[in-house]
Design a protein around this motif. Structure first.
Motif, PDB file in Angstrom:
ATOM      1  N   SER A   1       0.878  -1.164  -0.047  1.00 21.99           N
ATOM      2  CA  SER A   1       0.053   0.076   0.097  1.00 21.99           C
ATOM      3  C   SER A   1       0.741   1.085   0.140  1.00 21.99           C
ATOM      4  N   GLY A   2       0.691   2.097   1.156  1.00 19.13           N
ATOM      5  CA  GLY A   2       1.369   3.312   0.937  1.00 19.13           C
ATOM      6  C   GLY A   2       0.782   4.459   0.272  1.00 19.13           C
ATOM      7  N   PHE A   3       1.680   5.472   0.032  1.00 18.24           N
ATOM      8  CA  PHE A   3       1.148   6.798  -0.541  1.00 18.24           C
ATOM      9  C   PHE A   3       1.711   6.896  -2.009  1.00 18.24           C
ATOM     10  N   ALA A   4       1.050   7.605  -2.807  1.00 19.53           N
ATOM     11  CA  ALA A   4       1.533   8.196  -3.949  1.00 19.53           C
ATOM     12  C   ALA A   4       1.192   9.466  -4.242  1.00 19.53           C
ATOM     13  N   LEU A   5       1.376  10.152  -5.219  1.00 20.62           N
ATOM     14  CA  LEU A   5       1.145  11.549  -5.715  1.00 20.62           C
ATOM     15  C   LEU A   5       0.336  11.735  -6.959  1.00 20.62           C
ATOM     16  N   ALA A  86      -8.264  12.453  -3.220  1.00 17.29           N
ATOM     17  CA  ALA A  86      -6.825  12.961  -2.724  1.00 17.29           C
ATOM     18  C   ALA A  86      -7.069  13.074  -1.029  1.00 17.29           C
ATOM     19  N   LEU A  87      -5.885  12.691  -0.263  1.00 15.48           N
ATOM     20  CA  LEU A  87      -6.096  12.846   1.189  1.00 15.48           C
ATOM     21  C   LEU A  87      -5.830  14.238   1.566  1.00 15.48           C
ATOM     22  N   ASP A 103      -3.882   7.135  -1.215  1.00 14.78           N
ATOM     23  CA  ASP A 103      -3.395   6.125  -1.299  1.00 14.78           C
ATOM     24  C   ASP A 103      -2.871   5.375  -2.614  1.00 14.78           C
ATOM     25  N   ALA A 104      -1.588   4.655  -2.434  1.00 15.34           N
ATOM     26  CA  ALA A 104      -1.190   4.269  -3.512  1.00 15.34           C
ATOM     27  C   ALA A 104      -2.128   3.293  -4.518  1.00 15.34           C
ATOM     28  N   GLY A 105      -2.905   2.565  -3.748  1.00 16.89           N
ATOM     29  CA  GLY A 105      -3.617   1.779  -4.546  1.00 16.89           C
ATOM     30  C   GLY A 105      -5.020   2.318  -5.192  1.00 16.89           C
ATOM     31  N   VAL A 125       2.694   9.664  -9.545  1.00 19.68           N
ATOM     32  CA  VAL A 125       3.921   9.711  -9.109  1.00 19.68           C
ATOM     33  C   VAL A 125       4.286   8.858  -7.959  1.00 19.68           C
ATOM     34  N   GLY A 126       5.072   8.073  -7.998  1.00 19.74           N
ATOM     35  CA  GLY A 126       5.292   7.196  -6.928  1.00 19.74           C
ATOM     36  C   GLY A 126       6.107   8.024  -5.947  1.00 19.74           C
TER      37      GLY A 126
END
Length: 135
Positions: A1-5, A86-87, A103-105, A125-126
């Motif tokens: 998971s994680g984050f992305a932009l 977007a968070l 959220d990256a997913g 963007v990762g």
């Protein structure tokens, strides 16, 4: 998971020098305190995973209001990214690029929900969460 932009990028650039004209020469104490508090809130949100505080943590009272008045397209992009999931959203640098933490997913789905006009682009963007690694 994680984050992305998810980033919204217009073809039209903003001059950093002209963008700084929108900034006040002085900073109100309340705005300075809010900036410091939001930084602490951002660190808390990212380290605990409690993303409910991210929109407030990304709020900027020092430079974004004036810069967004000069770039209503960027203000609209911030709203669109938030509505798309977007968070948190913010101007990237002096603008006009806008970034949204997601959220990256969900990144591709959020990007697909952001409507773009001619001369605007949305990219995913990762994020590197490891930093520098000795190999």
């Amino acid at each position: 998971s994680g984050f992305a932009l998810v980033v919204w990028i217009p073809d039209a650039a903003t001059s950093t020098d002209r963008s700084r004209v929108a900034l006040s020469d002085t900073v109100a104490r309340g705005d300075a305190v809010a900036g410091i508090a939001n930084t602490a809130l951002l660190i808390h949100a990212l380290t605990t995973g409690d993303t409910t505080h991210l929109p407030a943590a990304a709020t900027d009272r020092l430079h974004q209001p004036g810069r967004l008045m000069a770039r209503p397209d960027a203000a609209a992009a911030m709203e669109a990214l938030g509505a798309a999931g977007a968070l948190a959203t913010w101007l990237s640098g002096s603008g006009p690029t806008v970034a949204g933490l997601v959220d990256a997913g969900a990144a591709d789905a959020v990007a697909a929900r952001v409507m773009v006009r001619e001369g605007e682009h949305v990219r995913v963007v990762g994020l590197d969460t490891d930093g520098v690694t000795l190999v």
